[in-house]
Each structure stands twice: as structure tokens, then as C-alpha cells.
Write a protein that holds these residues in place. Structure first.
Motif, mmCIF file in Angstrom:
data_model
loop_
_atom_site.group_PDB
_atom_site.id
_atom_site.type_symbol
_atom_site.label_atom_id
_atom_site.label_comp_id
_atom_site.label_asym_id
_atom_site.label_seq_id
_atom_site.Cartn_x
_atom_site.Cartn_y
_atom_site.Cartn_z
ATOM 1 N N VAL A 32 0.838 -1.201 0.000
ATOM 2 C CA VAL A 32 0.000 0.000 0.000
ATOM 3 C C VAL A 32 0.872 1.250 0.000
ATOM 4 C CG1 VAL A 32 -1.794 1.239 1.253
ATOM 5 C CG2 VAL A 32 -1.863 -1.230 1.146
ATOM 6 N N MET A 35 2.040 2.315 -3.391
ATOM 7 C CA MET A 35 1.066 2.971 -4.263
ATOM 8 C C MET A 35 1.139 4.490 -4.187
ATOM 9 S SD MET A 35 -2.425 0.690 -3.864
ATOM 10 C CE MET A 35 -3.064 1.862 -2.733
ATOM 11 N N ILE A 36 1.594 5.040 -3.050
ATOM 12 C CA ILE A 36 1.508 6.491 -2.865
ATOM 13 C C ILE A 36 2.847 7.197 -2.928
ATOM 14 C CG2 ILE A 36 -0.584 6.292 -1.505
ATOM 15 C CD1 ILE A 36 1.129 6.818 0.986
ATOM 16 N N GLU A 47 -6.359 7.511 -4.237
ATOM 17 C CA GLU A 47 -6.019 6.106 -4.442
ATOM 18 C C GLU A 47 -6.250 5.282 -3.180
ATOM 19 O OE1 GLU A 47 -2.451 5.071 -6.331
ATOM 20 O OE2 GLU A 47 -2.755 6.470 -7.997
ATOM 21 N N LEU A 48 -5.961 5.870 -2.024
ATOM 22 C CA LEU A 48 -6.195 5.144 -0.773
ATOM 23 C C LEU A 48 -7.680 5.019 -0.468
ATOM 24 C CD1 LEU A 48 -3.359 6.665 1.411
ATOM 25 C CD2 LEU A 48 -3.464 4.349 0.499
ATOM 26 N N GLU A 49 -8.447 6.025 -0.845
ATOM 27 C CA GLU A 49 -9.893 5.999 -0.593
ATOM 28 C C GLU A 49 -10.557 4.850 -1.335
ATOM 29 O OE1 GLU A 49 -13.584 7.061 0.842
ATOM 30 O OE2 GLU A 49 -11.723 8.108 1.361
ATOM 31 N N SER A 51 -9.001 2.144 -2.709
ATOM 32 C CA SER A 51 -8.239 0.904 -2.730
ATOM 33 C C SER A 51 -9.037 -0.214 -2.074
ATOM 34 C CB SER A 51 -6.918 1.099 -1.982
ATOM 35 O OG SER A 51 -6.248 -0.128 -1.884
ATOM 36 N N LYS A 53 -7.595 -2.731 -0.545
ATOM 37 C CA LYS A 53 -6.804 -3.284 0.554
ATOM 38 C C LYS A 53 -7.384 -2.801 1.890
ATOM 39 C CE LYS A 53 -3.271 -4.837 -1.977
ATOM 40 N NZ LYS A 53 -2.909 -6.225 -2.031
ATOM 41 N N ALA A 56 -5.484 0.101 3.728
ATOM 42 C CA ALA A 56 -5.424 1.413 3.075
ATOM 43 C C ALA A 56 -6.095 2.490 3.923
ATOM 44 C CB ALA A 56 -6.069 1.345 1.696
ATOM 45 N N HIS A 57 -7.110 2.118 4.695
ATOM 46 C CA HIS A 57 -7.787 3.079 5.578
ATOM 47 C C HIS A 57 -6.826 3.623 6.633
ATOM 48 C CE1 HIS A 57 -10.892 4.946 7.972
ATOM 49 N NE2 HIS A 57 -10.493 4.244 9.026
ATOM 50 N N VAL A 59 -3.499 3.726 6.422
ATOM 51 C CA VAL A 59 -2.478 4.526 5.747
ATOM 52 C C VAL A 59 -3.043 5.906 5.403
ATOM 53 C CG1 VAL A 59 -0.980 4.650 3.717
ATOM 54 C CG2 VAL A 59 -1.316 2.477 4.880
ATOM 55 N N LYS A 60 -4.308 5.942 5.022
ATOM 56 C CA LYS A 60 -4.957 7.223 4.701
ATOM 57 C C LYS A 60 -5.000 8.126 5.928
ATOM 58 C CE LYS A 60 -9.100 9.167 2.708
ATOM 59 N NZ LYS A 60 -10.331 9.388 3.408
#
Length: 126
Positions: A32, A35-36, A47-49, A51, A53, A56-57, A59-60
């Protein structure tokens, strides 16, 4: 007689946020983070919103914290921020066991990890 101020860990045009005790393995979290890396924060948030995975929440949330640190603590312009670095580290590993046949034990490892996100302000070329 106060405490001596700690030196900054990042540059003058950077801000940092850390997420600790994230319940996933570092290998999955690094997918994840990959990706950023190097993207503008607006695009990284999108992209995290969307995703698929699970992590991802988390990481956001850390990325939003880094953006808030940049805006409030370091007076950086949030429209010109990019994700400079996003790196992952190991944390606690809970060791559990599951009963198996003939009196044996099957080991279960439940890893935790941590992520550090550094955002940097870039000058836009006209």
C-alpha cells in the motif's frame, strides 16, 4: 529552566507522521505504501480511498495526519505537497498457538507494523 528543544528530524520544507501498531504484516503494508510514494497528496488520498486493501484506511489516516502537520505546525502549502517518503517497519509480533493432533502445537504469528510518511512541499514550475 525549560527543556531543550529537540532538533527537527526532517527538512524545513517537510512534515512527518507515523502510524504505529497497525495490525498487518510489513509486507502487506509496504504494498500500500508503494502505491503512494512520489505522488501528489491529493492523488494519493484518492487512491487510498478507493483501494480494496483493508489496511489502506489506516495509511490514509496517517497521510491525513502528515498533511495536517505540514499545514498547522510547519506552515506549508497543502496544494503543493507530495509524498516524499513512505516507509514501513516491523513492530510487535504476538505469538499464539493452536492445538493440533497428537498433543502437538501449531504456532500462529500475528504481526504488527508501523508506517512513516514524509510529505514535502515542491515549487511548481511555470
Amino acid at each position: 529552566m525549560g527543556q531543550i528543544k529537540n532538533p527537527r528530524r526532517v527538512g524545513e520544507d517537510q512534515a512527518m507522521a507515523k502510524g504505529r501498531m497497525i495490525k498487518t504484516s510489513p509486507q502487506k503494508l509496504n504494498l500500500v505504501a508503494e502505491m503512494i510514494r512520489g505522488k501528489k497528496v491529493e492523488r494519493a488520498l484518492n487512491e487510498l480511498e478507493f483501494s480494496r486493501k483493508r489496511v489502506a484506511h489506516e495509511v490514509k489516516r496517517v497521510l491525513e495526519s502528515a498533511i495536517a502537520n505540514a499545514e498547522n505546525n510547519h506552515d506549508l502549502d497543502i496544494d503543493s505537497l507530495i509524498v516524499d517518503r513512505a516507509f514501513v517497519g516491523k513492530n510487535l509480533v504476538m505469538k499464539r498457538w493452536k492445538a493440533r493432533a497428537r498433543g502437538r502445537v501449531g504456532r500462529i504469528k500475528k504481526p504488527f507494523s508501523e508506517i512513516t510518511i514524509v510529505v514535502r512541499e515542491v515549487e511548481e514550475v511555470a
